[in-house]
Write an enzyme that holds these catalytic residues in place. Structure first.
Site, PDB file in Angstrom:
ATOM      1  N   ARG A  54      43.813  34.577  50.896  1.00 26.98           N
ATOM      2  CA  ARG A  54      44.219  34.021  49.451  1.00 26.98           C
ATOM      3  C   ARG A  54      45.549  33.111  49.664  1.00 26.98           C
ATOM      4  NH1 ARG A  54      41.239  37.964  45.389  1.00 26.98           N
ATOM      5  NH2 ARG A  54      39.184  36.965  45.714  1.00 26.98           N
ATOM      6  N   ASP A  91      44.402  41.035  42.445  1.00 28.32           N
ATOM      7  CA  ASP A  91      43.213  40.006  42.291  1.00 28.32           C
ATOM      8  C   ASP A  91      43.761  38.580  41.683  1.00 28.32           C
ATOM      9  OD1 ASP A  91      41.494  41.129  44.028  1.00 28.32           O
ATOM     10  OD2 ASP A  91      40.504  42.011  42.176  1.00 28.32           O
TER      11      ASP A  91
HETATM   12  C1  S3P Z   1      38.638  46.526  44.026  1.00 25.45           C
HETATM   13  C2  S3P Z   1      39.775  46.912  44.864  1.00 25.45           C
HETATM   14  C3  S3P Z   1      40.641  45.852  45.150  1.00 25.45           C
HETATM   15  C4  S3P Z   1      40.231  44.393  44.481  1.00 25.45           C
HETATM   16  C5  S3P Z   1      38.745  44.343  44.375  1.00 25.45           C
HETATM   17  C6  S3P Z   1      38.347  45.270  43.787  1.00 25.45           C
HETATM   18  C7  S3P Z   1      37.881  47.821  43.761  1.00 25.45           C
HETATM   19  O1  S3P Z   1      40.489  45.705  46.581  1.00 25.45           O
HETATM   20  O2  S3P Z   1      40.925  43.547  45.228  1.00 25.45           O
HETATM   21  O3  S3P Z   1      38.528  43.039  43.779  1.00 25.45           O
HETATM   22  O4  S3P Z   1      36.950  47.720  42.681  1.00 25.45           O
HETATM   23  O5  S3P Z   1      38.208  49.055  44.242  1.00 25.45           O
HETATM   24  P1  S3P Z   1      41.501  46.549  47.791  1.00 25.45           P
HETATM   25  O6  S3P Z   1      41.217  48.133  47.189  1.00 25.45           O
HETATM   26  O7  S3P Z   1      40.826  46.264  48.903  1.00 25.45           O
HETATM   27  O8  S3P Z   1      43.008  46.016  47.432  1.00 25.45           O
END
Ligand code: S3P
Length: 449
Positions: free
Chosen positions: A359, A328
């Site tokens: 993004r 992120d």
């Molecule tokens: C998250 C996992 C990530 C991240 C998101 C929060 C989580 O996404 O980008 O902001 O809390 O499990 P992805 O698992 O799709 O990469």
């Protein structure tokens, strides 16, 4: 469309004095979602402090209420009376997750093995994002899905009478997919196994253990993790659950302090789980003066205070295998790289295409609008910086309903001679409602444009 809170409309950040002071960022978003989900499921009363009261997390709390949990604000925290594992109620009406990928995907897993119907909706951003990555393993467990082509929201799911536990190898680096399968396994008989070739944030495994689930994790010599969860066991409330500060929110203030001349900022109580610290590691490699102070344990996680001073940065190559630990943070890393001498190369960014916005495209467009030298590939980005930032700024950035694009480019504006405008600040409230106020506390200027 879901409504979003105040702060809507364009915002503008301008260069001013150095940033200084000591602040705390709100609670970690990933852990806050899970606190509502697991607290709402576990038998007994969980009390949570430090919870992020952002729109995304509140949507998850509302969904858990719709399925029978009692959730109330109480003094400096939240009190959650959970229903007990296996005892969620069929929700009346739609579950509206607004902008929240994590809330919607984890909840799909959680209810995907219940023999009732659940309908999911969200805002325009969430309705563009792929849900097949969660629905495919659920289908293997016996869940029926009614969705628009391409498995996008709005959609409805109905679990089987008895779900089949599965062994699932996660095909992309995604903590959300891993978590959804494990949560589905909570209501399936027997052992649900998730194989994770590349480690992603491990909050689900850690927190489920804390709530009393039987979860084991094995890592082989190649780093492949096998996570086994015993279904239909008891989950017990955690009487005092503490959410640490969000490193993904701290990231904006860290980068702002590094690039605004003369700055000296301390951010207290930041989560330092190694699956989340890729940005700090990268910024230190770039020459960033970041002191990791007072490391300590809090609620089963390591936290620390970060003291960050303005620094002369240099470009680096960021290895692709670091992406999961800073997934992120690439938008704000691109902003830091804009002030680094030389070129920063970021690789392995394919997942950035399916976040709250594309993004990679949104960052590239924002850099272009503000005169920053960069190149965008299908899964990579290079930024060639100018330490004095001469000529930067003056642009308006399209945020595409993406909070991290909005905050990243406002941070850029704090360090540019010419102001930077973002077209809409509304989404900031999804993850970091205090952002504009905290920037002001440190001496920075972000105002309605
Ligand atoms: C998250 C996992 C990530 C991240 C998101 C929060 C989580 O996404 O980008 O902001 O809390 O499990 P992805 O698992 O799709 O990469």
């Amino acid at each position: 469309m879901s409504g979003h809170g105040d702060g809507g409309g364009p915002l503008r950040a301008t260069f001013g004095s150095a940033l200084s002071g000591t602040v705390r960022v709100p609670g970690d978003k990933s852990i806050s979602h899970r606190a509502f989900l697991f607290g709402g499921l576990a038998a007994g009363r969980t009390r949570v402090t430090g919870l992020l009261e952002g729109e995304d997390v509140l949507a998850t709390g509302r969904a858990m209420r719709q399925m029978g949990a009692r959730i109330e604000r109480d003094g400096d925290g939240w009190v959650i009376d959970g229903v007990g594992n296996g005892a969620l109620l069929e929700p009346e009406g739609l579950l509206d997750f607004g902008n929240a990928g994590t809330g919607s995907r984890l909840t799909m897993g959680l209810v995907g093995t219940y023999d009732f119907a659940t309908c999911f909706t969200g805002d325009a951003s969430l309705s563009r994002r792929p849900m097949g990555r969660v629905l495919d393993p659920l289908r293997q467990m016996g869940t029926q899905v009614i969705a628009r082509s391409g498995d996008r929201l709005p959609l409805a799911i109905h679990g089987p009478r008895v779900a089949a536990p599965i062994t699932y190898r996660v095909p992309m680096a995604s903590a959300q997919v891993k978590s959804a399968v494990l949560l589905a396994g909570l209501n399936a008989p027997g052992i649900t196994t998730v194989i994770e070739p590349v480690m992603t944030r491990d909050h689900t495994e850690r927190m489920l253990q804390g709530f009393g689930a039987t979860v084991s994790v094995e890592t082989d010599a190649a780093g492949v993790r096998t996570i086994r969860l015993e279904g239909q066991g008891r989950l017990s409330a955690v009487p005092d659950f503490v959410v640490p500060g969000d490193p993904s929110s701290a990231a904006f203030l860290v980068v702002a302090a590094l690039i605004v001349p003369g700055s000296d900022v301390t951010i207290e109580n930041v989560l330092m789980n190694p699956t989340r610290t890729g940005l700090v590691q990268t910024l230190i490699e770039m020459g960033g003066a970041i002191d990791i102070l007072n490391q300590r344990e809090s609620g089963g996680e390591t936290v620390a205070d970060l003291r960050v001073r303005h620094s002369e940065l240099k470009g680096v190559d960021v290895p692709a295998d670091r992406a999961p630990s800073m997934i992120d943070e690439y938008p704000v890393l691109a902003v830091a790289a804009s002030f680094a001498a030389g070129t920063t190369r970021m690789n392995g960014l394919d997942e950035l295409r399916v976040k709250e916005s594309d993004r990679l495209a949104a960052v590239a467009a924002g850099l272009a609008a503000n005169g920053i030298d960069h190149e965008e590939g299908h899964d990579w980005l290079t930024v060639t910086g100018r330490p004095d930032g001469r000529g930067y700024g003056g642009g308006t950035v399209a945020t595409h309903l993406d909070h991290r694009i909005a905050m990243s480019f406002l941070v850029l504006g704090l360090a540019c001679q010419r102001p930077v405008t973002v077209d809409d600040g509304a989404m900031i409230a999804t993850s970091f409602p205090e952002f504009v106020g905290l920037v002001a506390t440190l001496g920075g200027t972000v105002e309605p444009a």
